[in-house]
Design an enzyme around this catalytic site. Structure first.
Site, PDB file in Angstrom:
ATOM      1  NE  ARG A   1     -20.407  -6.438   4.693  1.00 42.07           N
ATOM      2  CZ  ARG A   1     -19.934  -6.845   3.515  1.00 42.07           C
ATOM      3  NH1 ARG A   1     -20.375  -6.300   2.409  1.00 42.07           N
ATOM      4  NH2 ARG A   1     -19.006  -7.783   3.439  1.00 42.07           N
TER       5      ARG A   1
ATOM      6  CD  GLU B   1     -19.117  -6.165   7.806  1.00 43.15           C
ATOM      7  OE1 GLU B   1     -18.477  -5.210   7.314  1.00 43.15           O
ATOM      8  OE2 GLU B   1     -19.173  -7.304   7.289  1.00 43.15           O
TER       9      GLU B   1
ATOM     10  CE  LYS C   1      -4.662  -0.671   1.601  1.00 45.67           C
ATOM     11  NZ  LYS C   1      -5.712  -0.184   2.512  1.00 45.67           N
TER      12      LYS C   1
END
Length: 640
Positions: free
Chosen positions: A402, A374, A288
């Site tokens: 979710r 979740e 990243k």
């Protein structure tokens, strides 16, 4: 790397690429130059608009290689999570629109099917790409179309159960051309967690194994018996040394890991995979922020920065900004944890976004980041609650969607005392429709045993969190992104009364209007949440009573009855979906009380609201002070 064009040809090669077909005409030796220009263009663009940066700097070479090897858009690319698609957007005809990124009327920060044929699937939430790509691959097989479907999934997104459900299904398919690419950058948004991440951390061993394997094959190939022995040993050693066994057991042909920034590795590997049969799995390692040292050093800070000067980096403002609701929650969580040893903090991979960094540092044994999972987060909290602990689940409103079955079955049905801190309720600005917390009021208030509080400002947020924590059943506290009215929270952990609102402005009797000889209907505005403040401004202009209702469920029916008996017209105001929302709760209660009154419901329309400045979007929805006043006056005219 420079951030602004120093010469006319800084982006000379990039500006010749208006579609992937242009890219595929380039000789391979020019792709490195293209990648360098693309990375510079991403940095330059995001520094001017704000947006996701670290993840996009890390996917430059992978994006170039994919569009170079695959015949897009005939071959389908599904990016997961979709915030890593800025290089993809630039190469697919949207280079000159990057100045409008995430702004009202501009291009989205995520793949958007209506925006481009190259955006094959919307992926602003995570872990959906393998399912979608598998569906595309099967559809192609059914229709007799010879094309690939490629899912590019980040390692953080691989922690979600849905990704493994898709692998489980796709690995046994006997038709379709599916490639799954694991973009392993050791970072989702918060630092990655869990056993899978530890498994992927064997990369150094994997690289060593890959090198040794290639050398061994080269040396032993002239001696067939020894070469066959080496191949048999490889099958055993492979699972012990590199993270391959898991994916191969699902039925995929695992390849990798390879350097995701090395075009000389990526392109030949992808070209070879295109000619293989069966489901393929390519493991690439990227970094990243690659190519911009500041983002490499702090990928979290540069995950989604606002505008900044790349030459200087992100600079903290000289004057501290107003305290956000997220910060109010983070401080409350730490203060309540000091008071109650039973408090447990849980987040699904959103430590920074949910304001839990300090809690993690101070109470590490009571902090749980479960990854992008979740459903697991909610049921995990339910399990803890059965043992007498007090879980607080910090979760964005859009992500609680979710885990809806778990909210009903694993928490509410069993009436377990779990507090849900719903950040990003209402409109969220630049992230747009995919992240808007528009639906939590309707989907929570219909669940038995659930309660929901809507603080009007920062002080009430802290107080209502304490109110929720004091209950012996599940409670949600919803609050928006960013700062509110700027009302300083109290230092105490005192709670507001459960299920009770208040009158904040009382209308006063006035003489009949001189011109018309009539008086407007006696009007009361019932505000839920932070829209109390524009409602108060509108109330002054309208001479209306304004109530701060605070609770959607339980609704303060006693206060509602009092207001209904004293007023001719009621107006409900909420930053959430009108259908099934707080206004609907008011209508239902009035009917049950036998107090029919004209009710004007103001909230978010039954459409997906695009990205843009939150204040502008609220104004377009008629939810600023001027919009509320105008809507009420129109309603008066209709009632006359």
């Amino acid at each position: 790397m420079t951030s602004t064009a120093s010469t006319n040809d800084q982006y000379g090669l990039l500006k010749t690429i208006d579609s992937p077909s242009d890219l595929r005409k380039l000789p391979r030796e020019r792709l490195k130059t293209l990648a360098d220009q693309l990375r510079a263009y991403v940095l330059d663009s995001v520094s001017k608009t704000g947006g996701h940066l670290s993840s996009n700097l890390g996917t430059v070479e992978l994006t170039v290689a994919l569009h170079y090897v695959f015949n897009t858009p005939q071959d389908r690319l599904v990016w997961d999570v979709g915030h890593q698609t800025y290089p993809h957007k630039i190469l697919t005809g949207r280079r000159d629109q990057m100045h409008s990124l995430r702004q009202f009327g501009g291009i989205s920060g995520f793949p958007l099917r209506s925006e481009s044929e190259y955006d094959t699937f919307g992926t602003a939430h995570s872990s959906t790409s393998i399912s979608a790509a598998f569906g595309m691959a099967q559809a192609a097989a059914i229709k007799g179309e010879n094309r690939w479907a490629v899912a590019i999934i980040g390692d953080g997104a691989m922690t979600a159960g849905m990704a493994f459900e898709a692998l489980n299904n796709a690995g046994v398919a006997d038709k379709g051309r599916l490639l799954v690419i694991l973009n392993d950058n050791d970072m989702s948004i918060s630092p990655p967690v869990g056993a899978l991440n530890r498994y992927l951390a064997q990369l150094m061993s994997g690289q060593f194994y890959a090198a040794a394997k290639n050398v061994g094959k080269t040396v032993l190939k002239p001696v067939p018996p020894l070469f066959e022995l080496a191949k048999r040993f490889e099958q055993q050693a492979k699972g012990m040394v590199v993270p391959a066994t898991l994916f191969e057991k699902f039925g995929f042909n695992y390849v990798g890991p390879i350097d995701g920034h090395d075009l000389d590795s990526l392109i030949p590997t992808l070209e070879n995979l295109r000619h293989l049969e069966g489901p393929q799995f390519l493991h690439v390692v990227t970094k990243k922020g690659h190519g911009y040292k500041r983002a490499e050093a702090d990928p979290i800070a540069y995950h989604g920065p606002s505008k900044f000067d790349p030459a200087v980096g992100i600079v903290k403002p000289s004057t501290p900004p107003k305290q956000t609701f997220t910060q109010v929650f983070g401080r409350w969580l730490c203060d309540m944890a000091e008071q109650d040893q039973k408090l447990i903090g849980i987040t699904p991979a959103m430590r920074e976004g949910s304001g839990m960094v300090e809690f993690h540092q101070r109470f590490p044994t009571r902090y749980y980041d479960v990854g992008i999972a979740e459903q697991h987060a909610v049921t995990f909290a339910g399990g803890m609650a059965t043992e007498g602990l007090k879980p607080v689940v910090a979760i964005y409103s859009t992500f609680l969607q979710r885990a809806y079955d778990q909210l009903i079955h694993d928490v509410a049905l069993q009436n377990l005392p779990v507090v849900f801190a719903l950040d990003r309720a209402g409109l969220v600005g630049a992230d747009g429709a995919t992240h808007a917390g528009a639906y939590d009021i309707p989907f929570v208030r219909c669940i038995p045993n659930m309660a929901m509080a809507c603080p009007a400002d920062e002080r009430e947020c802290r107080q209502l969190l304490s109110s929720a924590y004091a209950q012996n059943h599940p409670v949600c506290v919803r609050y928006p992104r960013g700062a509110g009215a700027g009302v300083e929270p109290l230092a105490s952990l005192d709670a507001l009364p459960y299920g009770k609102g208040e009158i904040r402005r009382q209308r006063h009797d006035v003489a009949q209007a001189e011109q018309t000889g009539t008086q407007p209907p006696r009007t009361a505005i019932l505000a839920f949440g932070t829209l109390l403040y524009p409602a108060l401004t509108a109330g002054e202009a309208l001479n209306a009573t304004v109530a701060n209702m605070r609770w959607v469920k339980p609704l303060d029916v006693a206060l509602l009855r009092e207001i209904a008996l004293q007023h001719d017209v009621l107006v409900t105001v909420e930053e959430g979906a009108i259908q099934g929302g707080a206004g609907s709760a008011v209508l239902e209660a009035l009917q049950q009380e036998g107090l029919p009154r004209p009710v004007l419901q103001l909230g978010l329309d039954d459409v997906f609201i695009a990205h843009g400045d939150p204040a502008h979007l609220l104004a377009l929805q008629g939810l600023d002070a001027a919009g509320i006043e105008a809507s009420v006056r129109r309603f008066w005219a209709q009632q006359a």
